[in-house]
Design an enzyme around this catalytic site. Sequence first.
Site, mmCIF file in Angstrom:
data_model
loop_
_atom_site.group_PDB
_atom_site.id
_atom_site.type_symbol
_atom_site.label_atom_id
_atom_site.label_comp_id
_atom_site.label_asym_id
_atom_site.label_seq_id
_atom_site.Cartn_x
_atom_site.Cartn_y
_atom_site.Cartn_z
ATOM 1 N N SER A 680 0.808 -1.220 0.000
ATOM 2 C CA SER A 680 0.000 0.000 0.000
ATOM 3 C C SER A 680 0.840 1.268 0.000
ATOM 4 O O SER A 680 0.309 2.362 -0.210
ATOM 5 C CB SER A 680 -0.934 0.008 1.217
ATOM 6 O OG SER A 680 -0.198 0.034 2.428
ATOM 7 N N LYS A 723 -6.376 4.770 7.843
ATOM 8 C CA LYS A 723 -5.237 5.559 7.384
ATOM 9 C C LYS A 723 -5.587 7.046 7.297
ATOM 10 O O LYS A 723 -4.823 7.914 7.740
ATOM 11 C CB LYS A 723 -4.761 5.036 6.025
ATOM 12 C CG LYS A 723 -4.121 3.659 6.090
ATOM 13 C CD LYS A 723 -3.745 3.137 4.714
ATOM 14 C CE LYS A 723 -3.076 1.763 4.813
ATOM 15 N NZ LYS A 723 -2.733 1.207 3.495
#
Length: 835
Positions: A680, A723
């Site tokens: 990611s 996030k």
Amino acid sequence: MSNDATIGDAGHEPESPPPEVPRLLPPTALRVECDPACLGFSTTSELEPLSGFFGQDRAAHAIRFGTGIRQPGYNCFVLGPAAAGGQRAIRAFLCERARAEPAPDDFAYVNNFDDSRRPRALRLPPGRAQLLRNDMQELVGELGISIPSLFESEEYKSRRRAVDEAFENAQEKALEALETKAGSQDIAILRTPMGFAFAPKENGQIVTPDDYRKLPRDRREEIGKKIEALQDELRSALEKIPQMDKERRKQIRSINNEMARSAIKVAIADVYEHFKDIPAVTSFLSGVEHDLVENVELFLKPTGTQEDEPAASTVIPARDTRLRRYAVNVMVSSGDCSKDAPRVAPVVHEEHPTLANLIGRIEHVSHMGALLTDFTLIQPGSLHRANGGYIIIDALSILRQPFAWDALKRALRTEVIAVESALDQMSLTSTTTLEPEPIPLSIKVVLVGDRQLYHLLAGLDPDFPKLFKVQVEFDDETVRSAENLALFSRFVANVIRDWKLRPFDAGAVAALSEEASRIADDSERLSLHTSRLADLVRETDYWAGEAGATTSAREHVEKAVAEQTRRADRIREKAHEAVARGIVLVDLEGEKIGQINGLSVLSIGDFRFGRPTRITARVRMGTGKVIDIEREVELGGPIHSKGVLILSSFLATRYALDEPISMAASLVFEQSYGGVEGDSASAAELFVLMSALSGLPLRQSLAVTGSINQLGEIQAIGGVNEKIEGFFDVCAGRGLNGQHGVIIPASNVKHLMLRREVVKAASDGRFRIYAIRHVDEGIALLARRAAGERTCEGAFPAGSVNGLIEEKLRTYAQLRRRYVTGAAIGKTGDDKIDA
């Protein structure tokens, strides 16, 4: 949305408007709100109970098939996350199905009168085993009274007296004949405590020893010969007495049996009548009757001198251990058939599947230092209790128990339950034990485990696919539709009814559905982790009670969610505090070359949170290698390393295609002291490398997450909500300035279910979330300059990001050629000098 707003700020315009326009997400795209009015109720008390499986059509179809088919091997394995509530749902389904099925047969162990070490297993219609046990207890109790009374009767005493007198008369007659013969020879037979003795007589008087010694020698010899002959005859007569006594005992036993048989036949007749329709029981009763007759003395306490003869006695209690041979050990029963209670197929949930708990055990008792056992000490296991029905077992638990998994497979393969001991299998004991007759097994086993365990068993145990042919897989989530929202509301109502909680109003159910989407990490889905959702319902009720409310509302749901987070977020607070105090270096303002804010997710149990991590890159002339420092020190996992190799391939195949890649680059997660895994951050790593190559600074007010492929496309990642919120919390701690934000893949927009405070900040223009599809969109936004597309001449526009990168790579290639040529010339000169 203007280019100025999305690409650059006033005073920082790029040289030319970029063709790429990242999408600034509106607040409505950041969280899906559920309108309580669309639910169609005021409170959950108005809703009908939910039956069946919520959102688990695949699992429902599979379990119906698995329990419906009656062929061997079609047992079920329920796989899915524990929080999905599969075990609870399966048990509810099995209980509902069992109510429509007949009760199974009863089973009991009884004594094997031919070989007591091999008890017999009796199969009886439902509810009849307890009746047989009760009848046998009554029979033994009745015989314990009637038989002693019978042997105290005048009839028995007179018949026995006649036998005894006949024996005594025969004995006396034989001795009298010998005495007469001895008397005719002037020899007397004396009876002494030590037995019989012979003595000579003179004139009718016994000769004393002194007088006997005075007799002439020839007279003494004559007397001695007579006595010796008489002794032989006496010995012969005495040898016949044991045989006569044996015949006496035989006649007495015949009388005993004759009289006992009549009493036993009368007492056992009722038991025969109750079970005349079951051949196995009548056969057992026939053996009982014969054994009772042969062992009638078990009901008597001897008082005579003969150990093996019954006599007038005191009653022996029915619970005497000597009479346990006539007991009935009920292993499994559907209850007393004389009662009207409904009998259905059993559903057993074995919480602790040890070998003994599954297949039963044989207990022992200590007696004079030895361990003894009999058939009444055979204890049933959960397979006995579930026989004819269903049993639920946790797969991991049974695999942890020695011998249990093999025993379960053996029982399913052979379709019988054979009681065995783990100690016997390991040959650790040599005590007297039993070999009970196996009990026929007809059962559906439902194993519950996670997906990884299922696939491990399917791949490593060749018996597993043959015995567990039905895969019942529970989904983690379902589509967020009007129909499923209605089912979700009824599920909430079920939890409230089951736990007797306050009703939820429509707003509370709407808030709970939003949290279900957040748990699913998808605004278009609802989580099916019913266990976790049920916990949230119960906690909401608690906070509603603390607030003095009679109905749970939205604010109580939000309070429960906040409190769940608060109880688990110590590590998150410490991580964000380290950033706020400057211990962990994260820049949130300005611009930096070769530096960017990446985003990662940390998991602590069920709690996840995001945090920013500084990623830096350095480049110079080299051989085209991109060094992943995390991998070099073995902190980077294989997926992270794959992401670095992909971005390296993207750079090598996009720029300066007519030149060799001549750079040396290094990438690192700063202040990362644990493992790094996942791809990611590959987009962020690519952006920071592009910044280092182009010499363009990147905005530090933006954080980036997303993976990249070799075509430069930005791909979806996991944990997008955590996030974004992690970076938001850090920025909010220092103060939002309207420039802070996060860049995410466009394919992750459907996953957004952000906290309300994040959505509020976005609505106020204090926090921004951008969605990108290609690397050019992201670098243009971060570097405030157009990425640039190749023209028809094959070159990137001068001054664009891509143009600067390609220019730098060509420069490195030229420097490398110059370096290599110079090194070659130097080597040639050295060779000449050496020559």
